[in-house]
Scaffold this motif. Sequence first.
Motif, PDB file in Angstrom:
ATOM      1  N   LYS A 141       0.851  -1.191   0.000  1.00 56.57           N
ATOM      2  CA  LYS A 141       0.000   0.000   0.000  1.00 56.57           C
ATOM      3  C   LYS A 141       0.888   1.241   0.000  1.00 56.57           C
ATOM      4  O   LYS A 141       1.721   1.424   0.897  1.00 56.57           O
ATOM      5  CB  LYS A 141      -0.890  -0.005   1.246  1.00 56.57           C
ATOM      6  CG  LYS A 141      -1.631   1.297   1.533  1.00 56.57           C
ATOM      7  CD  LYS A 141      -2.724   1.561   0.521  1.00 56.57           C
ATOM      8  CE  LYS A 141      -3.518   2.828   0.889  1.00 56.57           C
ATOM      9  NZ  LYS A 141      -4.602   3.100  -0.077  1.00 56.57           N
ATOM     10  N   LEU A 142       0.729   2.111  -0.992  1.00 57.96           N
ATOM     11  CA  LEU A 142       1.518   3.333  -1.091  1.00 57.96           C
ATOM     12  C   LEU A 142       0.751   4.518  -0.512  1.00 57.96           C
ATOM     13  O   LEU A 142      -0.436   4.705  -0.787  1.00 57.96           O
ATOM     14  CB  LEU A 142       1.879   3.625  -2.553  1.00 57.96           C
ATOM     15  CG  LEU A 142       2.740   2.582  -3.266  1.00 57.96           C
ATOM     16  CD1 LEU A 142       3.035   3.027  -4.698  1.00 57.96           C
ATOM     17  CD2 LEU A 142       4.050   2.344  -2.508  1.00 57.96           C
ATOM     18  N   ILE A 143       1.458   5.318   0.296  1.00 61.29           N
ATOM     19  CA  ILE A 143       0.848   6.482   0.951  1.00 61.29           C
ATOM     20  C   ILE A 143       1.722   7.700   0.741  1.00 61.29           C
ATOM     21  O   ILE A 143       2.930   7.676   1.016  1.00 61.29           O
ATOM     22  CB  ILE A 143       0.685   6.244   2.466  1.00 61.29           C
ATOM     23  CG1 ILE A 143      -0.151   4.995   2.738  1.00 61.29           C
ATOM     24  CG2 ILE A 143       0.067   7.472   3.148  1.00 61.29           C
ATOM     25  CD1 ILE A 143      -0.128   4.546   4.196  1.00 61.29           C
ATOM     26  N   ALA A 144       1.128   8.785   0.252  1.00 62.20           N
ATOM     27  CA  ALA A 144       1.783  10.095   0.217  1.00 62.20           C
ATOM     28  C   ALA A 144       1.282  10.849   1.446  1.00 62.20           C
ATOM     29  O   ALA A 144       0.088  11.124   1.570  1.00 62.20           O
ATOM     30  CB  ALA A 144       1.418  10.843  -1.069  1.00 62.20           C
ATOM     31  N   PHE A 145       2.189  11.178   2.347  1.00 62.27           N
ATOM     32  CA  PHE A 145       1.784  11.707   3.661  1.00 62.27           C
ATOM     33  C   PHE A 145       2.206  13.162   3.830  1.00 62.27           C
ATOM     34  O   PHE A 145       3.353  13.535   3.613  1.00 62.27           O
ATOM     35  CB  PHE A 145       2.429  10.859   4.762  1.00 62.27           C
ATOM     36  CG  PHE A 145       2.148  11.350   6.158  1.00 62.27           C
ATOM     37  CD1 PHE A 145       0.865  11.309   6.672  1.00 62.27           C
ATOM     38  CD2 PHE A 145       3.172  11.838   6.964  1.00 62.27           C
ATOM     39  CE1 PHE A 145       0.595  11.755   7.961  1.00 62.27           C
ATOM     40  CE2 PHE A 145       2.923  12.277   8.255  1.00 62.27           C
ATOM     41  CZ  PHE A 145       1.629  12.238   8.760  1.00 62.27           C
ATOM     42  N   HIS A 146       1.224  13.977   4.240  1.00 64.09           N
ATOM     43  CA  HIS A 146       1.480  15.376   4.587  1.00 64.09           C
ATOM     44  C   HIS A 146       1.477  15.506   6.107  1.00 64.09           C
ATOM     45  O   HIS A 146       0.430  15.339   6.743  1.00 64.09           O
ATOM     46  CB  HIS A 146       0.403  16.278   3.989  1.00 64.09           C
ATOM     47  CG  HIS A 146       0.409  17.672   4.544  1.00 64.09           C
ATOM     48  ND1 HIS A 146       1.477  18.533   4.397  1.00 64.09           N
ATOM     49  CD2 HIS A 146      -0.519  18.354   5.277  1.00 64.09           C
ATOM     50  CE1 HIS A 146       1.204  19.674   5.003  1.00 64.09           C
ATOM     51  NE2 HIS A 146       0.003  19.596   5.541  1.00 64.09           N
ATOM     52  N   PRO A 147       2.633  15.784   6.722  1.00 62.55           N
ATOM     53  CA  PRO A 147       2.699  15.798   8.185  1.00 62.55           C
ATOM     54  C   PRO A 147       2.163  17.059   8.840  1.00 62.55           C
ATOM     55  O   PRO A 147       2.084  17.127  10.068  1.00 62.55           O
ATOM     56  CB  PRO A 147       4.205  15.662   8.453  1.00 62.55           C
ATOM     57  CG  PRO A 147       4.834  16.316   7.269  1.00 62.55           C
ATOM     58  CD  PRO A 147       3.942  15.988   6.096  1.00 62.55           C
ATOM     59  N   GLY A 148       1.795  18.060   8.038  1.00 63.65           N
ATOM     60  CA  GLY A 148       1.466  19.359   8.624  1.00 63.65           C
ATOM     61  C   GLY A 148       2.756  20.100   8.940  1.00 63.65           C
ATOM     62  O   GLY A 148       3.865  19.607   8.717  1.00 63.65           O
ATOM     63  N   THR A 149       2.629  21.303   9.447  1.00 65.20           N
ATOM     64  CA  THR A 149       3.820  22.082   9.797  1.00 65.20           C
ATOM     65  C   THR A 149       4.376  21.560  11.112  1.00 65.20           C
ATOM     66  O   THR A 149       3.786  21.719  12.173  1.00 65.20           O
ATOM     67  CB  THR A 149       3.483  23.579   9.928  1.00 65.20           C
ATOM     68  OG1 THR A 149       2.869  24.029   8.717  1.00 65.20           O
ATOM     69  CG2 THR A 149       4.750  24.387  10.167  1.00 65.20           C
ATOM     70  N   THR A 150       5.516  20.890  11.008  1.00 63.85           N
ATOM     71  CA  THR A 150       6.133  20.242  12.163  1.00 63.85           C
ATOM     72  C   THR A 150       7.371  21.022  12.575  1.00 63.85           C
ATOM     73  O   THR A 150       8.084  21.579  11.733  1.00 63.85           O
ATOM     74  CB  THR A 150       6.520  18.790  11.807  1.00 63.85           C
ATOM     75  OG1 THR A 150       5.389  18.149  11.197  1.00 63.85           O
ATOM     76  CG2 THR A 150       6.926  18.013  13.043  1.00 63.85           C
ATOM     77  N   ALA A 171      -0.047  28.599  16.980  1.00 60.35           N
ATOM     78  CA  ALA A 171       0.585  27.670  17.925  1.00 60.35           C
ATOM     79  C   ALA A 171      -0.027  26.284  17.865  1.00 60.35           C
ATOM     80  O   ALA A 171       0.681  25.274  17.988  1.00 60.35           O
ATOM     81  CB  ALA A 171       0.483  28.235  19.341  1.00 60.35           C
ATOM     82  N   ASP A 172      -1.342  26.205  17.656  1.00 58.53           N
ATOM     83  CA  ASP A 172      -1.997  24.890  17.636  1.00 58.53           C
ATOM     84  C   ASP A 172      -1.834  24.167  16.305  1.00 58.53           C
ATOM     85  O   ASP A 172      -2.308  23.045  16.134  1.00 58.53           O
ATOM     86  CB  ASP A 172      -3.476  25.014  17.983  1.00 58.53           C
ATOM     87  CG  ASP A 172      -4.255  25.849  16.980  1.00 58.53           C
ATOM     88  OD1 ASP A 172      -3.629  26.643  16.235  1.00 58.53           O
ATOM     89  OD2 ASP A 172      -5.488  25.714  16.917  1.00 58.53           O
ATOM     90  N   LYS A 173      -1.171  24.805  15.350  1.00 59.25           N
ATOM     91  CA  LYS A 173      -0.931  24.185  14.049  1.00 59.25           C
ATOM     92  C   LYS A 173       0.550  23.885  13.819  1.00 59.25           C
ATOM     93  O   LYS A 173       0.937  23.438  12.730  1.00 59.25           O
ATOM     94  CB  LYS A 173      -1.442  25.087  12.917  1.00 59.25           C
ATOM     95  CG  LYS A 173      -2.956  25.266  12.903  1.00 59.25           C
ATOM     96  CD  LYS A 173      -3.683  23.947  12.668  1.00 59.25           C
ATOM     97  CE  LYS A 173      -5.187  24.143  12.583  1.00 59.25           C
ATOM     98  NZ  LYS A 173      -5.905  22.859  12.404  1.00 59.25           N
ATOM     99  N   LEU A 174       1.370  24.148  14.818  1.00 59.55           N
ATOM    100  CA  LEU A 174       2.787  23.797  14.751  1.00 59.55           C
ATOM    101  C   LEU A 174       2.977  22.541  15.606  1.00 59.55           C
ATOM    102  O   LEU A 174       2.927  22.594  16.822  1.00 59.55           O
ATOM    103  CB  LEU A 174       3.667  24.941  15.257  1.00 59.55           C
ATOM    104  CG  LEU A 174       5.173  24.690  15.227  1.00 59.55           C
ATOM    105  CD1 LEU A 174       5.658  24.455  13.803  1.00 59.55           C
ATOM    106  CD2 LEU A 174       5.920  25.868  15.851  1.00 59.55           C
ATOM    107  N   PHE A 175       3.186  21.419  14.944  1.00 57.78           N
ATOM    108  CA  PHE A 175       3.170  20.138  15.632  1.00 57.78           C
ATOM    109  C   PHE A 175       4.572  19.697  16.059  1.00 57.78           C
ATOM    110  O   PHE A 175       5.566  20.021  15.418  1.00 57.78           O
ATOM    111  CB  PHE A 175       2.580  19.054  14.716  1.00 57.78           C
ATOM    112  CG  PHE A 175       1.227  19.394  14.174  1.00 57.78           C
ATOM    113  CD1 PHE A 175       0.231  19.882  15.007  1.00 57.78           C
ATOM    114  CD2 PHE A 175       0.941  19.230  12.828  1.00 57.78           C
ATOM    115  CE1 PHE A 175      -1.029  20.195  14.519  1.00 57.78           C
ATOM    116  CE2 PHE A 175      -0.311  19.538  12.319  1.00 57.78           C
ATOM    117  CZ  PHE A 175      -1.293  20.027  13.169  1.00 57.78           C
TER     118      PHE A 175
END
Length: 249
Positions: free
Chosen positions: A188-197, A211-215
């Motif tokens: 199974k292939l997955i392209a993953f977007h981690p968010g702003t880390t 602040a709540d969007k910086l993981f």
Amino acid sequence: MIKTQTLIIGANSVIAKAIAAKLQTDTEVGLIVISRDLSCYSGMCNEQINKITVPDYQSSSIEQAIIGITQCDQALINQAPITQVFICNGVLHNAQLKPEKRLEDFSAQAFQQVMQINALIPMLWIQQLTPILTGNTPCTLTVFSARVASISDNHLGGWYSYRASKAALNMLLKTAAIELFRRAKNIKLIAFHPGTTDTPLSKPFQQNVPADKLFTSDFVAAQLLNIVENIEVDGEASYLDWQGKSITW
């Protein structure tokens, strides 16, 4: 006793190290980590981890790394198959590269470098890994993409090379998934977007992130592991964010 194995490529990245740290607590999961620098793994139990250092990510080095996995680990692979792969390599900026804000910033040389790292290298890994992952045991293969790769969701422009490289990566994954559905249905292939880390990759661009969007990398690793452990192996490529929600291609 080790029952399954997880392969982490680009294992020196912040998120990769967070994934490894979480899996290390599970005595039934073995780790194979690949990077140019693995000094951060020196304290991990050697019975649980197989460390493969590569000089670079050229085709010949990737091929030698795969040979290293099969030669050193063949008995273990038969007993404890690789069920998770994370390809964590990627570049947004470095001392020579910066995301383009306007057409005048576009550089053919920079474009080629970003495209090679973000699209070509993951594809070379997939090409070499497919023969040793194909079998009866389900295996998820996750590659780090980005939401800005979405062509339909591009409303801001800019970042030409990065957007194009991740969009190319997505197309390569989607195309490979069609082939694997015919010849390697267990992958199974997955392209993953981690968010702003909170990593060096996002550091120059964090000032306008709520602040709540910086993981933290620990949070992203937990989210990703939950996604891959529960996803259906359906013969399609999935383009998902850190919540497990689909992103439009």
